[in-house]
Design a protein around this motif. Structure first.
Motif, PDB file in Angstrom:
ATOM      1  N   ARG A 111      -1.282  13.015 -13.890  1.00 16.87           N
ATOM      2  CA  ARG A 111      -1.032  12.257 -12.653  1.00 16.87           C
ATOM      3  C   ARG A 111      -1.902  11.012 -12.690  1.00 16.87           C
ATOM      4  O   ARG A 111      -3.118  11.102 -12.835  1.00 16.87           O
ATOM      5  CB  ARG A 111      -1.343  13.075 -11.412  1.00 16.87           C
ATOM      6  N   LEU A 112      -1.266   9.850 -12.601  1.00 14.96           N
ATOM      7  CA  LEU A 112      -1.949   8.569 -12.594  1.00 14.96           C
ATOM      8  C   LEU A 112      -1.872   8.016 -11.173  1.00 14.96           C
ATOM      9  O   LEU A 112      -0.773   7.815 -10.649  1.00 14.96           O
ATOM     10  CB  LEU A 112      -1.280   7.593 -13.564  1.00 14.96           C
ATOM     11  N   THR A 113      -3.008   7.799 -10.549  1.00 16.32           N
ATOM     12  CA  THR A 113      -3.049   7.301  -9.175  1.00 16.32           C
ATOM     13  C   THR A 113      -3.722   5.945  -9.155  1.00 16.32           C
ATOM     14  O   THR A 113      -4.764   5.754  -9.782  1.00 16.32           O
ATOM     15  CB  THR A 113      -3.828   8.288  -8.267  1.00 16.32           C
ATOM     16  N   ARG A 114      -3.122   5.002  -8.423  1.00 19.81           N
ATOM     17  CA  ARG A 114      -3.728   3.687  -8.243  1.00 19.81           C
ATOM     18  C   ARG A 114      -4.687   3.771  -7.057  1.00 19.81           C
ATOM     19  O   ARG A 114      -4.295   4.145  -5.974  1.00 19.81           O
ATOM     20  CB  ARG A 114      -2.678   2.607  -7.994  1.00 19.81           C
ATOM     21  N   THR A 161       0.854  -1.186   0.000  1.00 22.32           N
ATOM     22  CA  THR A 161       0.000   0.000   0.000  1.00 22.32           C
ATOM     23  C   THR A 161       0.890   1.236   0.000  1.00 22.32           C
ATOM     24  O   THR A 161       2.099   1.141   0.252  1.00 22.32           O
ATOM     25  CB  THR A 161      -0.903   0.026   1.240  1.00 22.32           C
ATOM     26  N   ALA A 162       0.302   2.403  -0.227  1.00 26.14           N
ATOM     27  CA  ALA A 162       1.076   3.647  -0.219  1.00 26.14           C
ATOM     28  C   ALA A 162       1.682   3.887   1.158  1.00 26.14           C
ATOM     29  O   ALA A 162       2.776   4.418   1.275  1.00 26.14           O
ATOM     30  CB  ALA A 162       0.193   4.818  -0.632  1.00 26.14           C
ATOM     31  N   GLU A 163       0.964   3.483   2.221  1.00 26.54           N
ATOM     32  CA  GLU A 163       1.481   3.675   3.574  1.00 26.54           C
ATOM     33  C   GLU A 163       2.737   2.835   3.799  1.00 26.54           C
ATOM     34  O   GLU A 163       3.650   3.229   4.508  1.00 26.54           O
ATOM     35  CB  GLU A 163       0.425   3.312   4.625  1.00 26.54           C
ATOM     36  N   GLY A 166       3.905  -1.126 -17.447  1.00 28.11           N
ATOM     37  CA  GLY A 166       4.727  -1.806 -16.453  1.00 28.11           C
ATOM     38  C   GLY A 166       5.034  -0.909 -15.268  1.00 28.11           C
ATOM     39  O   GLY A 166       4.971  -1.337 -14.114  1.00 28.11           O
ATOM     40  N   ALA A 167       5.347   0.347 -15.543  1.00 32.69           N
ATOM     41  CA  ALA A 167       5.636   1.302 -14.459  1.00 32.69           C
ATOM     42  C   ALA A 167       4.410   1.500 -13.579  1.00 32.69           C
ATOM     43  O   ALA A 167       4.506   1.495 -12.347  1.00 32.69           O
ATOM     44  CB  ALA A 167       6.100   2.633 -15.040  1.00 32.69           C
ATOM     45  N   PHE A 168       3.243   1.654 -14.196  1.00 35.08           N
ATOM     46  CA  PHE A 168       2.030   1.866 -13.401  1.00 35.08           C
ATOM     47  C   PHE A 168       1.690   0.633 -12.567  1.00 35.08           C
ATOM     48  O   PHE A 168       1.205   0.748 -11.447  1.00 35.08           O
ATOM     49  CB  PHE A 168       0.837   2.266 -14.274  1.00 35.08           C
ATOM     50  N   SER A 169       1.982  -0.546 -13.091  1.00 32.15           N
ATOM     51  CA  SER A 169       1.683  -1.771 -12.338  1.00 32.15           C
ATOM     52  C   SER A 169       2.523  -1.859 -11.068  1.00 32.15           C
ATOM     53  O   SER A 169       2.162  -2.566 -10.134  1.00 32.15           O
ATOM     54  CB  SER A 169       1.896  -3.010 -13.206  1.00 32.15           C
ATOM     55  N   ALA A 170       3.647  -1.135 -11.005  1.00 33.05           N
ATOM     56  CA  ALA A 170       4.503  -1.135  -9.822  1.00 33.05           C
ATOM     57  C   ALA A 170       4.092  -0.101  -8.785  1.00 33.05           C
ATOM     58  O   ALA A 170       4.634  -0.084  -7.685  1.00 33.05           O
ATOM     59  CB  ALA A 170       5.952  -0.894 -10.242  1.00 33.05           C
ATOM     60  N   ILE A 171       3.141   0.750  -9.118  1.00 32.73           N
ATOM     61  CA  ILE A 171       2.681   1.781  -8.184  1.00 32.73           C
ATOM     62  C   ILE A 171       1.771   1.126  -7.140  1.00 32.73           C
ATOM     63  O   ILE A 171       0.826   0.428  -7.502  1.00 32.73           O
ATOM     64  CB  ILE A 171       1.917   2.900  -8.935  1.00 32.73           C
ATOM     65  N   PRO A 172       2.024   1.361  -5.850  1.00 34.28           N
ATOM     66  CA  PRO A 172       1.162   0.766  -4.825  1.00 34.28           C
ATOM     67  C   PRO A 172      -0.192   1.462  -4.758  1.00 34.28           C
ATOM     68  O   PRO A 172      -0.340   2.600  -5.221  1.00 34.28           O
ATOM     69  CB  PRO A 172       1.949   0.978  -3.533  1.00 34.28           C
TER      70      PRO A 172
END
Length: 103
Positions: free
Chosen positions: A99-102, A15-17, A50-56
């Motif tokens: 800005r792309l946010t998961r 998670t982001a935390e 691929g980069a976005f898939s690594a974003i928590p």
């Protein structure tokens, strides 16, 4: 040549935390900016996906592109339905910052 056993975990994404949890020492307190101008066109979408898939979950990255990336955004939504929030920061004819946010 010798071989070494490598254990691969396929657990849930951080998670982001939790932040960046791989232990490489990279700080996660700065927003990731991916400027795709220098990426060859044939691999651009794959690299961004691929980069976005690594974003928590809860994390984001800023994509800098030469145009509004509508086909790419559709691909990202298709990859993870309902997991993408989009905020256009700059929307000019020759540059787009998104800005792309998961979520």
């Amino acid at each position: 040549m010798t071989t070494q056993h490598v254990e691969i975990s396929t657990g849930t994404p951080a998670t982001a935390e939790q932040g960046h949890v791989c232990g490489c020492g990279h700080a996660t307190d700065q927003e990731i900016v991916l400027d795709v101008h220098s990426l060859p066109r044939p691999i651009r979408h794959a690299a961004i996906r691929g980069a976005f898939s690594a974003i928590p979950v809860g994390g984001s990255m800023v994509l800098v592109a030469p145009h509004k990336p509508l086909p790419l955004l559709a691909q990202l939504e298709q990859d993870a339905p309902g997991a993408l929030a989009v905020e256009f920061l700059v929307d000019e004819p020759t540059e787009c910052r998104v800005r792309l946010t998961r979520v």
